[in-house]
Write an enzyme that holds these catalytic residues in place. Structure first.
Site, PDB file in Angstrom:
ATOM      1  N   GLU A 143      15.237  10.304  -9.394  1.00 49.91           N
ATOM      2  CA  GLU A 143      16.133   9.157  -9.298  1.00 49.91           C
ATOM      3  C   GLU A 143      17.545   9.711  -9.312  1.00 49.91           C
ATOM      4  O   GLU A 143      17.994  10.285 -10.306  1.00 49.91           O
ATOM      5  CB  GLU A 143      15.968   8.167 -10.445  1.00 49.91           C
ATOM      6  CG  GLU A 143      16.842   6.925 -10.217  1.00 49.91           C
ATOM      7  CD  GLU A 143      17.016   6.045 -11.416  1.00 49.91           C
ATOM      8  OE1 GLU A 143      18.112   6.074 -12.008  1.00 49.91           O
ATOM      9  OE2 GLU A 143      16.051   5.351 -11.769  1.00 49.91           O
ATOM     10  N   CYS A 151      23.735   4.393 -13.489  1.00 45.43           N
ATOM     11  CA  CYS A 151      23.136   4.642 -12.173  1.00 45.43           C
ATOM     12  C   CYS A 151      23.213   3.404 -11.279  1.00 45.43           C
ATOM     13  O   CYS A 151      23.445   3.521 -10.076  1.00 45.43           O
ATOM     14  CB  CYS A 151      21.679   5.069 -12.325  1.00 45.43           C
ATOM     15  SG  CYS A 151      21.449   6.623 -13.219  1.00 45.43           S
TER      16      CYS A 151
END
Length: 477
Positions: free
Chosen positions: A244, A278
């Site tokens: 990720e 994020c």
């Protein structure tokens, strides 16, 4: 001052003296933690030790592994305050947010402890005199490389899922939060058999060396550049890469919404954790019908945020992780201003110690500006005015990243268009954060690959085996 030790093959303090990295408090520049730097030789020995431990842990009944993870969650819960303080000291997150990250991590450990024992394979329908089934097994040795922006929550997810599925783990926390990783590893190690978890510390070179080792899975949350290097290393060794990585998440403000409410959502998405999330809001597409009022309300909210050290309970906007990162964010803002954008508030380097940067709103942005196209990872809200929802969707989809997106709209048809058409892993409608427990998605493009959350993460750390058994000679048993 935290003095970090490594854990290799069940032995704390193993690895010798390979040099030292020192982390400084981003609020005042004082030294916070020191950690050893693992060399290639030490990392190789850690991999060898993990291989020796692997068969016994893999053969441990799933219920026993789950019980160990429950005990690990208890151990982490017992040091919640200490972990939160370490997060704040090392990377600046406001203390309440840091504690929330620890609590989220504990919840994730418990979730995987509950889910793992009830997972199974499936029976297949083969020949009358045969038995066919599929069964999950651990991959073996897993390297887990985690980020600094939410170090406990992310680490607990990857570590918990990898361990409870029977893998042995080599854990490398970010060089910006080594003490946080060390405290977490100590708590987990209390509940696990010796050798099941190892802790390796160091900088980017340590992470690159670990990713290049003959392990079975490399799981990484962090920058796109690091993720691509890890994917290349995994391609050479044959390891599975679970990634990720970066994002530039859009926020669409439709023409039928309350602009003040939309500005509150945008401010939360862009400025929480100083934009170091994020799935932070990195670019905003505001419909022309509401853009003026929306921008005015966003500027007002940005100027109201209380800035200060993360340890101060009144702080809403803490420092960035360090001055090097602050300089990068400020360079992106000044470049946009040079290209014709207007900095309405913020955008200046404060005097005094620390790595503080103000909440910044940038108007008159164009979709092709690097400030809009690239990941910023700071408290910056660039606004692009659009003439229609269709134009907003087109711009939001036009990105090298594909992590998440948010749409603020009063139109159900627009909401459905958004989740169908946006090429991202997660779409949120009318809330920049939130969602039901267990949600999992595949990031797209430069944002990574594989599930990073939810029950599906247990599948990522498992290898499915198909089994076919027939009676000898094709007869009966």
């Amino acid at each position: 001052m935290y003095t970090v030790a490594q854990l290799i093959g069940g032995v704390w303090g193993a690895g010798g003296d390979e040099g030292e990295l020192v982390v400084h408090d981003p609020a005042d520049g004082s030294p916070v933690s020191s950690a050893p730097v693992a060399t290639a030789d030490v990392i190789g020995k850690a991999v060898d030790a993990a291989r020796e431990t692997e068969p016994e842990w893999a053969s441990t009944p799933p219920a026993e592994r789950a019980a160990a993870l429950h005990r690990a969650a208890d151990a982490v819960e017992a040091i919640t305050d200490e972990l939160a303080a370490a997060v704040t000291a090392e990377m600046g997150k406001p203390l309440a947010d840091a504690r929330g990250g620890v609590e989220a991590g504990i919840g994730t450990l418990r979730q995987y402890a509950e889910l793992a024992p009830v997972r199974g394979g499936r029976t297949l329908h083969g020949g009358h005199h045969a038995i066919d089934f599929m069964v999950p097994q651990p991959h073996g040795v897993v390297a887990v490389i985690t980020p600094w922006n939410d170090p406990v929550a992310v680490s607990c997810g990857l570590l918990g899922a990898a361990l409870v599925t029977g893998n042995v783990v080599l854990y490398k926390p970010s060089e910006r939060t080594p003490a946080t990783g060390w405290l977490l590893a100590k708590a987990l190690d209390e509940a696990l058999p010796p050798g099941v978890l190892s802790l390796l510390t160091g900088g980017a070179e340590t992470g690159a060396t670990l990713a290049a080792q003959p392990v079975d899975v490399v799981a990484h949350v962090g920058s796109t550049a690091a993720g691509r290097a890890i994917a290349a290393a995994a391609a050479r060794t044959g390891a599975k890469a679970l990634l990720e990585n970066g994002g530039s998440d859009p926020l669409i403000v439709d023409g039928d919404v309350d602009p003040v409410w939309a500005a509150q959502e945008a401010a939360l998405g862009a400025f929480a954790n100083a934009g170091q999330i994020c799935v932070a809001v990195e670019r905003i597409y505001a419909h022309r019908d509401v853009a003026e009022d929306f921008v005015a309300a966003l500027v007002e909210r940005a100027t109201q945020l209380r800035t200060g050290p993360g340890r101060d309970p009144a702080t809403e906007l803490g420092p960035l992780v360090d001055r090097r990162h602050r300089d990068h964010v400020h360079g992106q803002v000044t470049a946009a201003a040079a290209q014709g954008a207007r900095v309405l508030t913020g955008g200046t380097l404060p005097t005094g110690p620390g790595a503080f940067y103000p909440a910044t709103v940038v108007a008159d942005c164009r979709h092709d500006m690097p400030l809009v196209r690239d990941e910023t990872f700071g408290p910056v809200a660039p606004v692009v005015v659009v003439d229609s929802f269709t134009e907003a969707l087109r711009c939001a989809a036009d990105s090298p990243y594909g992590l998440a997106a948010t749409v603020l709209t009063g139109s159900m048809s627009h909401a459905h268009r958004a989740w169908r058409e946006l090429p991202v892993g997660t779409v949120k409608v009318n809330a920049v954060f939130g969602g039901a427990p267990g949600g999992a998605a595949h990031p797209r493009r430069a944002s990574g690959q594989g599930f990073g959350y939810g029950p599906e993460l247990l599948d990522e750390f498992s290898a499915m085996k198909a089994v076919h058994i027939e009676a000898p000679g094709g007869g009966h048993w």
